[in-house]
Design a protein around this motif. Structure first.
Motif, PDB file in Angstrom:
ATOM      1  N   MET A   1       0.836  -1.198   0.000  1.00  0.00           N
ATOM      2  CA  MET A   1       0.000   0.000   0.000  1.00  0.00           C
ATOM      3  C   MET A   1       0.875   1.253   0.000  1.00  0.00           C
ATOM      4  SD  MET A   1      -3.172   0.790   2.576  1.00  0.00           S
ATOM      5  CE  MET A   1      -3.522  -0.951   2.669  1.00  0.00           C
ATOM      6  N   ALA A   2       1.920   1.246   0.807  1.00  0.00           N
ATOM      7  CA  ALA A   2       2.834   2.390   0.858  1.00  0.00           C
ATOM      8  C   ALA A   2       3.564   2.565  -0.471  1.00  0.00           C
ATOM      9  CB  ALA A   2       3.830   2.214   1.996  1.00  0.00           C
ATOM     10  N   ILE A   3       4.056   1.476  -1.024  1.00  0.00           N
ATOM     11  CA  ILE A   3       4.770   1.554  -2.307  1.00  0.00           C
ATOM     12  C   ILE A   3       3.819   1.981  -3.423  1.00  0.00           C
ATOM     13  CG2 ILE A   3       5.949   0.151  -4.060  1.00  0.00           C
ATOM     14  CD1 ILE A   3       7.220  -1.379  -1.717  1.00  0.00           C
ATOM     15  N   GLY A   4       2.589   1.486  -3.405  1.00  0.00           N
ATOM     16  CA  GLY A   4       1.603   1.885  -4.402  1.00  0.00           C
ATOM     17  C   GLY A   4       1.250   3.358  -4.317  1.00  0.00           C
ATOM     18  N   ALA A   5       1.153   3.894  -3.098  1.00  0.00           N
ATOM     19  CA  ALA A   5       0.851   5.316  -2.934  1.00  0.00           C
ATOM     20  C   ALA A   5       1.999   6.181  -3.466  1.00  0.00           C
ATOM     21  CB  ALA A   5       0.586   5.627  -1.463  1.00  0.00           C
ATOM     22  N   VAL A   6       3.235   5.766  -3.194  1.00  0.00           N
ATOM     23  CA  VAL A   6       4.392   6.504  -3.707  1.00  0.00           C
ATOM     24  C   VAL A   6       4.424   6.431  -5.236  1.00  0.00           C
ATOM     25  CG1 VAL A   6       6.922   6.508  -3.820  1.00  0.00           C
ATOM     26  CG2 VAL A   6       5.761   6.264  -1.617  1.00  0.00           C
ATOM     27  N   ALA A   7       4.174   5.256  -5.780  1.00  0.00           N
ATOM     28  CA  ALA A   7       4.155   5.101  -7.242  1.00  0.00           C
ATOM     29  C   ALA A   7       3.070   5.971  -7.867  1.00  0.00           C
ATOM     30  CB  ALA A   7       3.948   3.638  -7.612  1.00  0.00           C
ATOM     31  N   ASP A   8       1.924   6.068  -7.216  1.00  0.00           N
ATOM     32  CA  ASP A   8       0.829   6.892  -7.727  1.00  0.00           C
ATOM     33  C   ASP A   8       1.235   8.361  -7.790  1.00  0.00           C
ATOM     34  OD1 ASP A   8      -1.888   7.351  -8.582  1.00  0.00           O
ATOM     35  OD2 ASP A   8      -2.234   8.202  -6.580  1.00  0.00           O
ATOM     36  N   VAL A   9       1.884   8.860  -6.744  1.00  0.00           N
ATOM     37  CA  VAL A   9       2.322  10.259  -6.727  1.00  0.00           C
ATOM     38  C   VAL A   9       3.368  10.507  -7.810  1.00  0.00           C
ATOM     39  CG1 VAL A   9       3.578  11.978  -5.360  1.00  0.00           C
ATOM     40  CG2 VAL A   9       1.758  10.632  -4.308  1.00  0.00           C
ATOM     41  N   VAL A  10       4.318   9.595  -7.955  1.00  0.00           N
ATOM     42  CA  VAL A  10       5.373   9.758  -8.960  1.00  0.00           C
ATOM     43  C   VAL A  10       4.783   9.757 -10.370  1.00  0.00           C
ATOM     44  CG1 VAL A  10       7.385   8.621  -9.992  1.00  0.00           C
ATOM     45  CG2 VAL A  10       7.195   8.831  -7.515  1.00  0.00           C
ATOM     46  N   ILE A  11       3.860   8.846 -10.627  1.00  0.00           N
ATOM     47  CA  ILE A  11       3.252   8.760 -11.959  1.00  0.00           C
ATOM     48  C   ILE A  11       2.409   9.996 -12.252  1.00  0.00           C
ATOM     49  CG2 ILE A  11       1.542   7.494 -13.322  1.00  0.00           C
ATOM     50  CD1 ILE A  11       2.675   4.928 -12.026  1.00  0.00           C
ATOM     51  N   ARG A  12       1.637  10.452 -11.275  1.00  0.00           N
ATOM     52  CA  ARG A  12       0.822  11.665 -11.493  1.00  0.00           C
ATOM     53  C   ARG A  12       1.708  12.878 -11.766  1.00  0.00           C
ATOM     54  NH1 ARG A  12      -4.738  11.840  -8.218  1.00  0.00           N
ATOM     55  NH2 ARG A  12      -5.159   9.627  -8.258  1.00  0.00           N
ATOM     56  N   ASP A  13       2.787  13.032 -11.001  1.00  0.00           N
ATOM     57  CA  ASP A  13       3.701  14.153 -11.239  1.00  0.00           C
ATOM     58  C   ASP A  13       4.299  14.086 -12.638  1.00  0.00           C
ATOM     59  OD1 ASP A  13       3.248  15.206  -8.752  1.00  0.00           O
ATOM     60  OD2 ASP A  13       5.116  14.456  -7.872  1.00  0.00           O
TER      61      ASP A  13
ATOM     62  N   MET B   1       2.171  16.647 -19.615  1.00  0.00           N
ATOM     63  CA  MET B   1       1.047  17.388 -20.206  1.00  0.00           C
ATOM     64  C   MET B   1       1.354  18.884 -20.294  1.00  0.00           C
ATOM     65  SD  MET B   1      -1.277  15.207 -21.035  1.00  0.00           S
ATOM     66  CE  MET B   1      -2.842  16.017 -21.100  1.00  0.00           C
ATOM     67  N   ALA B   2       2.073  19.424 -19.304  1.00  0.00           N
ATOM     68  CA  ALA B   2       2.439  20.837 -19.337  1.00  0.00           C
ATOM     69  C   ALA B   2       3.475  21.103 -20.429  1.00  0.00           C
ATOM     70  CB  ALA B   2       2.977  21.269 -17.981  1.00  0.00           C
ATOM     71  N   ASP B   3       4.400  20.194 -20.623  1.00  0.00           N
ATOM     72  CA  ASP B   3       5.444  20.363 -21.637  1.00  0.00           C
ATOM     73  C   ASP B   3       4.942  20.078 -23.051  1.00  0.00           C
ATOM     74  OD1 ASP B   3       7.194  20.995 -19.632  1.00  0.00           O
ATOM     75  OD2 ASP B   3       8.168  19.026 -19.580  1.00  0.00           O
ATOM     76  N   ASN B   4       3.925  19.255 -23.199  1.00  0.00           N
ATOM     77  CA  ASN B   4       3.408  18.850 -24.514  1.00  0.00           C
ATOM     78  C   ASN B   4       1.894  19.051 -24.569  1.00  0.00           C
ATOM     79  OD1 ASN B   4       5.976  17.706 -25.423  1.00  0.00           O
ATOM     80  ND2 ASN B   4       5.597  16.192 -23.839  1.00  0.00           N
TER      81      ASN B   4
END
Length: 95
Positions: free
Chosen positions: A50-62, A68-71
């Protein structure tokens, strides 16, 4: 908790359970001891996942937000709508 985090969490939990069962059986432990330790491993690995999934979610969203901002998606003129480079510009030059 989103879907991706739950999937990662579940995968970690089940993997921990399977490893604990196999390790306990190979070591020749009592079945009840193997089961108790496997269930404990399931909960611990589930929390870790759960902790690793939450970190992965934040990294992927960022990463997606930065991409999206660059392209940005270019604006495509649609039929029936005046565009900034269409007929209106030609009329201004001829007028």
């Amino acid at each position: 908790m989103n879907h991706q985090t739950r999937v990662i969490s579940t995968a970690f939990g089940l993997a921990g359970f399977a490893v604990a069962v196999l390790a306990g059986l190979v070591a020749g432990n009592e079945p009840s001891t193997v089961l108790v330790r496997a269930i404990l491993a399931l909960f611990v690995c589930n929390l870790l996942g759960m902790a690793i999934g939450a970190v992965a979610d934040v990294v992927i969203r960022d990463h997606v937000d930065r991409y999206m901002a660059d392209n940005p998606i270019p604006e495509v003129p649609q039929p029936g709508r005046p565009s900034s480079f269409g007929v209106l510009d030609v009329e201004k030059k001829n007028g």
